[in-house]
Design a protein around this motif. Structure first.
Motif, PDB file in Angstrom:
ATOM      1  N   THR A 133       1.941   7.427  -3.931  1.00 58.60           N
ATOM      2  CA  THR A 133       2.319   6.836  -2.640  1.00 58.60           C
ATOM      3  C   THR A 133       3.820   6.552  -2.566  1.00 58.60           C
ATOM      4  O   THR A 133       4.417   6.640  -1.493  1.00 58.60           O
ATOM      5  CB  THR A 133       1.534   5.535  -2.390  1.00 58.60           C
ATOM      6  N   GLU A 182       0.824  -1.204   0.000  1.00 61.59           N
ATOM      7  CA  GLU A 182       0.000   0.000   0.000  1.00 61.59           C
ATOM      8  C   GLU A 182       0.862   1.259   0.000  1.00 61.59           C
ATOM      9  O   GLU A 182       0.481   2.278  -0.575  1.00 61.59           O
ATOM     10  CB  GLU A 182      -0.940   0.000   1.211  1.00 61.59           C
ATOM     11  N   LEU A 183       2.019   1.197   0.622  1.00 60.70           N
ATOM     12  CA  LEU A 183       2.916   2.352   0.638  1.00 60.70           C
ATOM     13  C   LEU A 183       3.495   2.631  -0.742  1.00 60.70           C
ATOM     14  O   LEU A 183       3.830   3.779  -1.054  1.00 60.70           O
ATOM     15  CB  LEU A 183       4.064   2.120   1.624  1.00 60.70           C
ATOM     16  N   ARG A 235      -3.448   0.527   8.240  1.00 63.21           N
ATOM     17  CA  ARG A 235      -2.772   1.758   8.621  1.00 63.21           C
ATOM     18  C   ARG A 235      -1.647   1.512   9.627  1.00 63.21           C
ATOM     19  O   ARG A 235      -0.529   1.995   9.455  1.00 63.21           O
ATOM     20  CB  ARG A 235      -3.780   2.747   9.213  1.00 63.21           C
ATOM     21  N   ILE A 270      -3.935   5.210   2.874  1.00 58.88           N
ATOM     22  CA  ILE A 270      -3.828   3.812   3.279  1.00 58.88           C
ATOM     23  C   ILE A 270      -5.160   3.345   3.853  1.00 58.88           C
ATOM     24  O   ILE A 270      -5.804   4.057   4.624  1.00 58.88           O
ATOM     25  CB  ILE A 270      -2.727   3.630   4.346  1.00 58.88           C
ATOM     26  N   ALA A 299       1.240  -0.172   7.983  1.00 58.99           N
ATOM     27  CA  ALA A 299       1.953   0.731   7.080  1.00 58.99           C
ATOM     28  C   ALA A 299       2.877   1.667   7.848  1.00 58.99           C
ATOM     29  O   ALA A 299       4.020   1.904   7.450  1.00 58.99           O
ATOM     30  CB  ALA A 299       0.955   1.537   6.251  1.00 58.99           C
TER      31      ALA A 299
END
Length: 395
Positions: free
Chosen positions: A209, A202-203, A329, A324, A332
């Motif tokens: 991102t 996700e990052l 979260r 995110i 991350a």
């Protein structure tokens, strides 16, 4: 108030009542050079990260109560090993033991508080509980820094031995914890790896991102260098005693706590992106000008860096939360923290050797120059995500 919460608040305070927090480098420099001190600084980081996986399983096997009890017993052992040592090997063993104790505490304490609330159907009040925990942690850091500095000047091993006594009291208080009826988190290695990979993906899921994550990692790495080695060693170079270092860092922790408290107001006025840039500028300023100032301005630069660190962390948290998924979260943010630690863990030996041959402030200037080379292009090429129309979706 639930008994578990009261004990949890007490543990949050005592866990940060780590009296060597500001003077640990001063203590080790009595016996070692900076190269070996840097290795010790890295050992606690590496060991706590390596122990993170097995300690999650331990918490599930024996419960939150006994895991917290064990964490303080192990940490106490590590402190006693360090306090009675005078050679590198003994200190290294003590730091590794402390890393294990730290990893046992970190996630277990948080899950105890949350599961206690969930058992009573009050999990929606967790944010308020977490805020109180953070406040108690800052107070503990302040008390530890100031008290530890004063004690060190008259009894060098005292901060470690007194902290060990505090941790024994904390361990005994754990015996009064009632195991929560609900266990919201069962450790599973496969799920652990999947969750971490999910947070990482996700990052770095797209250009937006990637640019923001790389910038946050770079700035975070600078703060981590300062936290693990540079800050205390600069104070030593400026000629501060244990008392002076304790007062300096204690003041910094109070300012940082106030900055964190007023962050929502600052965010409304300046926005997260500008606060992120301001924190980065404060970090770079504290590095670049360090070799050219005396004890007064040098201490001011260290204060600037400590107080700006909470602004950076708060900005990072809010910015990451924008892109995110909420369920990923926490993972991350943990991944970002881990990525920020990697540069130090890969270079700690060379950093210590450089400081030995030159000085802490000389390395601060070098590090500041490297960070400018890395950060300025990232801000320039990522400006549309930080300040443009896309920033509304991100920051």
């Amino acid at each position: 108030m639930n008994k578990n919460l009261k004990i949890g608040y007490f543990l949050a305070f005592v866990n940060e009542l780590y009296l060597p927090v500001a003077i640990w480098i001063l203590f080790f420099l009595r016996y070692l050079d900076f190269t070996h001190v840097a290795i010790l600084g890295a050992l606690s980081t590496i060991s706590s990260n390596l122990f993170e996986i097995p300690t999650g399983a331990i918490s599930d096997l024996i419960g939150r109560k006994w895991t917290l009890f064990l964490s303080y017993i192990i940490s106490t052992t590590g402190l006693l090993v360090i306090a009675t040592g005078n050679v590198f090997l003994v200190f290294a063993i003590g730091r590794i033991i402390n890393g294990l104790g730290t990893s046992l505490f970190s996630g277990t304490h948080e899950s105890l508080m949350y599961d206690t609330l969930k058992s009573e159907g009050k999990e929606t009040s967790y944010d308020g509980v977490a805020a109180k925990v953070q406040t108690l942690m800052w107070v503990g850091l302040f008390v530890a820094a100031v008290t530890g500095g004063f004690i060190y000047d008259v009894w060098p091993a005292g901060p470690y031995l007194i902290t060990a006594a505090f941790y024994i009291i904390a361990a005994l208080s754990c015996l009064f914890i009632d195991e929560p009826r609900i266990d919201s988190e069962k450790f599973n290695f496969r799920n652990y790896m999947k969750q971490n990979l999910r947070g990482f993906s996700e990052l770095f899921q797209n250009e937006r991102t990637v640019r923001i994550s790389l910038l946050l990692t770079t700035v975070g790495a600078g703060y981590f260098f300062a936290l693990r080695l540079l800050g205390p060693s600069q104070a030593v170079q400026y000629g501060l005693t244990g008392k002076g270092i304790g007062l300096l860092f204690g003041t910094g922790y109070i300012i940082a706590a106030l900055a964190s408290h007023f962050y929502p107001s600052l965010r409304k006025r300046f926005g997260n992106s500008k606060l992120l840039i301001l924190a980065s500028a404060a970090l770079l300023t504290s590095f670049i000008f360090a070799p050219f100032v005396g004890i007064a301005l040098g201490s001011g630069l260290i204060l600037l860096r400590i107080s700006s660190s909470t602004t950076f962390r708060n900005a990072q948290s809010v910015i990451v939360n924008k892109f995110i998924d909420s369920k990923n979260r926490a993972t991350a943010l943990s991944t970002l923290a881990l990525l920020s630690e990697i540069p130090f863990t890969l270079t700690f030996y060379f950093v210590g050797d450089y400081i030995d041959k030159n000085s802490p402030n000389s390395f601060a200037l070098l590090l500041g120059g490297i960070l400018i080379i890395l950060i300025v292009p990232q801000v320039f090429f990522g400006r549309k995500y930080l300040f443009g129309k896309n920033s509304k979706q991100t920051c």
